[in-house]
Scaffold this active site. Structure first.
Site, PDB file in Angstrom:
ATOM      1  N   LEU A 160      17.600   7.536  70.309  1.00 15.34           N
ATOM      2  CA  LEU A 160      18.742   7.200  69.462  1.00 15.34           C
ATOM      3  C   LEU A 160      19.038   8.340  68.480  1.00 15.34           C
ATOM      4  O   LEU A 160      20.165   8.799  68.370  1.00 15.34           O
ATOM      5  CB  LEU A 160      18.473   5.902  68.690  1.00 15.34           C
ATOM      6  CG  LEU A 160      19.557   5.450  67.696  1.00 15.34           C
ATOM      7  CD1 LEU A 160      20.838   5.069  68.438  1.00 15.34           C
ATOM      8  CD2 LEU A 160      19.071   4.274  66.853  1.00 15.34           C
ATOM      9  N   THR A 161      18.015   8.816  67.791  1.00 18.09           N
ATOM     10  CA  THR A 161      18.173   9.783  66.708  1.00 18.09           C
ATOM     11  C   THR A 161      18.541  11.177  67.199  1.00 18.09           C
ATOM     12  O   THR A 161      18.077  11.630  68.238  1.00 18.09           O
ATOM     13  CB  THR A 161      16.867   9.862  65.893  1.00 18.09           C
ATOM     14  OG1 THR A 161      16.522   8.559  65.434  1.00 18.09           O
ATOM     15  CG2 THR A 161      17.017  10.775  64.692  1.00 18.09           C
TER      16      THR A 161
ATOM     17  N   GLY B  46      20.650  10.484  61.859  1.00 17.30           N
ATOM     18  CA  GLY B  46      19.468   9.639  61.864  1.00 17.30           C
ATOM     19  C   GLY B  46      19.913   8.208  61.677  1.00 17.30           C
ATOM     20  O   GLY B  46      20.217   7.493  62.623  1.00 17.30           O
TER      21      GLY B  46
ATOM     22  N   THR C 257       9.543   9.756  70.243  1.00 19.88           N
ATOM     23  CA  THR C 257       8.165   9.496  70.655  1.00 19.88           C
ATOM     24  C   THR C 257       8.098   9.533  72.179  1.00 19.88           C
ATOM     25  O   THR C 257       8.871   8.864  72.853  1.00 19.88           O
ATOM     26  CB  THR C 257       7.703   8.123  70.146  1.00 19.88           C
ATOM     27  OG1 THR C 257       7.897   8.073  68.731  1.00 19.88           O
ATOM     28  CG2 THR C 257       6.230   7.895  70.452  1.00 19.88           C
TER      29      THR C 257
ATOM     30  N   GLY D 170     -12.892   9.743  46.065  1.00 18.43           N
ATOM     31  CA  GLY D 170     -13.006  10.946  45.245  1.00 18.43           C
ATOM     32  C   GLY D 170     -12.855  12.206  46.084  1.00 18.43           C
ATOM     33  O   GLY D 170     -12.024  12.265  46.996  1.00 18.43           O
TER      34      GLY D 170
ATOM     35  N   GLU E 118      11.974   4.462  62.188  1.00 20.28           N
ATOM     36  CA  GLU E 118      12.747   3.238  62.487  1.00 20.28           C
ATOM     37  C   GLU E 118      13.464   2.699  61.254  1.00 20.28           C
ATOM     38  O   GLU E 118      13.525   1.496  61.011  1.00 20.28           O
ATOM     39  CB  GLU E 118      11.855   2.176  63.144  1.00 20.28           C
ATOM     40  CG  GLU E 118      11.352   2.631  64.513  1.00 20.28           C
ATOM     41  CD  GLU E 118      10.770   1.512  65.344  1.00 20.28           C
ATOM     42  OE1 GLU E 118      11.270   0.382  65.251  1.00 20.28           O
ATOM     43  OE2 GLU E 118       9.820   1.781  66.093  1.00 20.28           O
TER      44      GLU E 118
ATOM     45  N   THR F  92      14.337   4.412  57.162  1.00 21.87           N
ATOM     46  CA  THR F  92      13.612   4.695  55.925  1.00 21.87           C
ATOM     47  C   THR F  92      13.570   3.469  55.022  1.00 21.87           C
ATOM     48  O   THR F  92      14.307   2.500  55.223  1.00 21.87           O
ATOM     49  CB  THR F  92      14.297   5.841  55.158  1.00 21.87           C
ATOM     50  OG1 THR F  92      15.625   5.410  54.800  1.00 21.87           O
ATOM     51  CG2 THR F  92      14.375   7.116  55.993  1.00 21.87           C
TER      52      THR F  92
ATOM     53  N   GLU G 229      14.788   3.308  52.167  1.00 17.46           N
ATOM     54  CA  GLU G 229      16.114   3.186  51.566  1.00 17.46           C
ATOM     55  C   GLU G 229      17.082   2.446  52.495  1.00 17.46           C
ATOM     56  O   GLU G 229      17.896   1.628  52.046  1.00 17.46           O
ATOM     57  CB  GLU G 229      16.655   4.584  51.226  1.00 17.46           C
ATOM     58  CG  GLU G 229      15.933   5.281  50.083  1.00 17.46           C
ATOM     59  CD  GLU G 229      14.532   5.779  50.455  1.00 17.46           C
ATOM     60  OE1 GLU G 229      13.712   5.969  49.537  1.00 17.46           O
ATOM     61  OE2 GLU G 229      14.258   5.974  51.663  1.00 17.46           O
TER      62      GLU G 229
END
Length: 379
Positions: free
Chosen positions: A125-126, A131, A158, A339, A363, A365, A367
């Protein structure tokens, strides 16, 4: 919604844990350092029925629901986020898109190969410039007789190199038109379809991410999924389920980091006692455990809707948003508890810390999830 673990989930949990300890954990850092995509592991996962978790048995899958699916992704991701990511992408994106939207002929042809991992799946898709703004994609498909000719490049895919078959979204209409895109099944080896650059990533390094390039790639009209112009709508519905996948992935990575930190805090001594005895550490662990419980509840709420065929756009976005964000916080706290050792590759939390950030990006963000949620609640 029944939150008690079913027999299937109990069985799957133990099966996946045993598999991960034997087949994944010994190689995690080797794969991470070399960026090797271990195809043979996915073939073995296919033999266990985990590459087609929710695909019906008639198509070679396990026929489970989304409760079991969350369990599988979570337990794998507790050991290695990279393997969990590829497992999720194969199941929910490529395989899921064909299962939920394909014709009976397409299902019979492709699902048995995907569900058994005879073939690895990719989903395109992207693109470089689109995006979240996928409706303005540049990749086009033009009808030529009984074929479609695809031109363009997909990015951040992917299994973009290794995938044997890909579901590809291409523009068949005007830019910005949600009904101007269509989905196609394209097999590796089709003339004009080739792999491009492999990304050199911060984390998830054993999960292959690469370009897919199409140059006058001709696919027969029988490879169109559904009807012309339905691709974008199909993709958005696929992403609703995919958000459960990424949420489960984040849950697993967070749980892996929490369990490692809990164990370490009981063993590591300072000032004559285990550091778990100090309130500063104990309160971090309490926060981590609470966040995991809350994330899991949100995920199971979305899974329940998915199992019942109900609308889940808001709930899956909420689950993905919350699980991914708190998983980042949990992994950060885990490194802090370790640590200096947490900053080294000799201990597992360093990798969890690097891997988990992808969950707030992939998939959609965080936002974009807030945008999806706000639109739903403001309707």
């Amino acid at each position: 919604m029944d939150l008690a673990l079913g027999e299937n989930q109990k069985m799957i949990t133990q099966m996946v844990r045993d598999f991960a300890e034997k087949e994944i954990r010994p190689h995690v850092m080797t794969w991470d350092e070399s960026q090797e995509f271990p195809v043979e592991v996915f073939k073995k996962l296919g033999e266990l029925g985990l590459m087609g978790v929710f695909i019906p048995e008639q198509y070679g899958g396990s026929g489970f629901g989304y409760y079991e699916y969350i369990t599988v992704i979570k337990e794998v991701a507790k050991v290695c986020g990279s393997i969990g990511l590829s497992l999720a992408a194969h199941n929910s994106l490529c395989t899921g898109h064909i299962y939920y939207n394909g014709s009976e002929e397409q299902k019979k042809k492709y699902l048995p190969k995907l569900a058994t991992a005879e073939w690895i799946g990719a989903w395109g898709l992207t693109e470089t410039g689109t995006g979240s703004d996928a409706a303005r994609m540049a990749t086009t498909a033009v009808k030529d007789g009984d074929h479609w000719v695809i031109n363009g490049t997909k990015n951040w895919i992917t299994h973009g190199i290794t995938g044997d078959v890909a579901v590809v979204m291409a523009r068949t209409g005007e830019k910005g038109d949600s009904h101007g895109m269509s989905a196609f099944i394209v097999e590796r080896g089709t003339p004009g379809f080739k792999a491009g650059k492999k990304e050199n990533k911060l984390g998830m390094r054993a999960s292959e991410t690469a370009e897919m390039i199409f140059e006058n790639c001709r696919v027969h009209e029988s490879q169109l999924i559904g009807k012309e112009g339905e691709g974008f709508i199909q993709a958005m519905k696929v992403l609703d389920g995919g958000r459960i996948s990424i949420g489960a992935l984040a849950l697993g990575i967070g749980a892996g980091a929490y369990e490692a930190a809990l164990k370490y805090s009981k063993e590591r001594e300072q000032f004559g006692q285990p550091i778990a005895n100090f309130q500063a550490i104990a309160f971090k662990l309490a926060d981590m455990a609470t966040k995991l419980e809350a994330a899991e509840l949100l995920l199971y709420q979305a899974a329940d809707l998915k199992n019942n065929g109900e609308k889940l756009t808001k709930e899956s976005a909420m689950a993905k948003l919350y699980a991914s964000e708190v998983a980042c916080e949990i992994c950060n706290d885990a490194v802090q508890i370790f640590g200096g050792y947490g900053y080294t590759k000799d201990f597992p939390v360093e990798k969890f810390y690097r891997d988990v950030k992808l969950c707030t990006i992939g998939e959609g963000t965080s936002e974009i999830q807030k945008l999806v949620i706000s639109r739903q609640i403001l309707k």
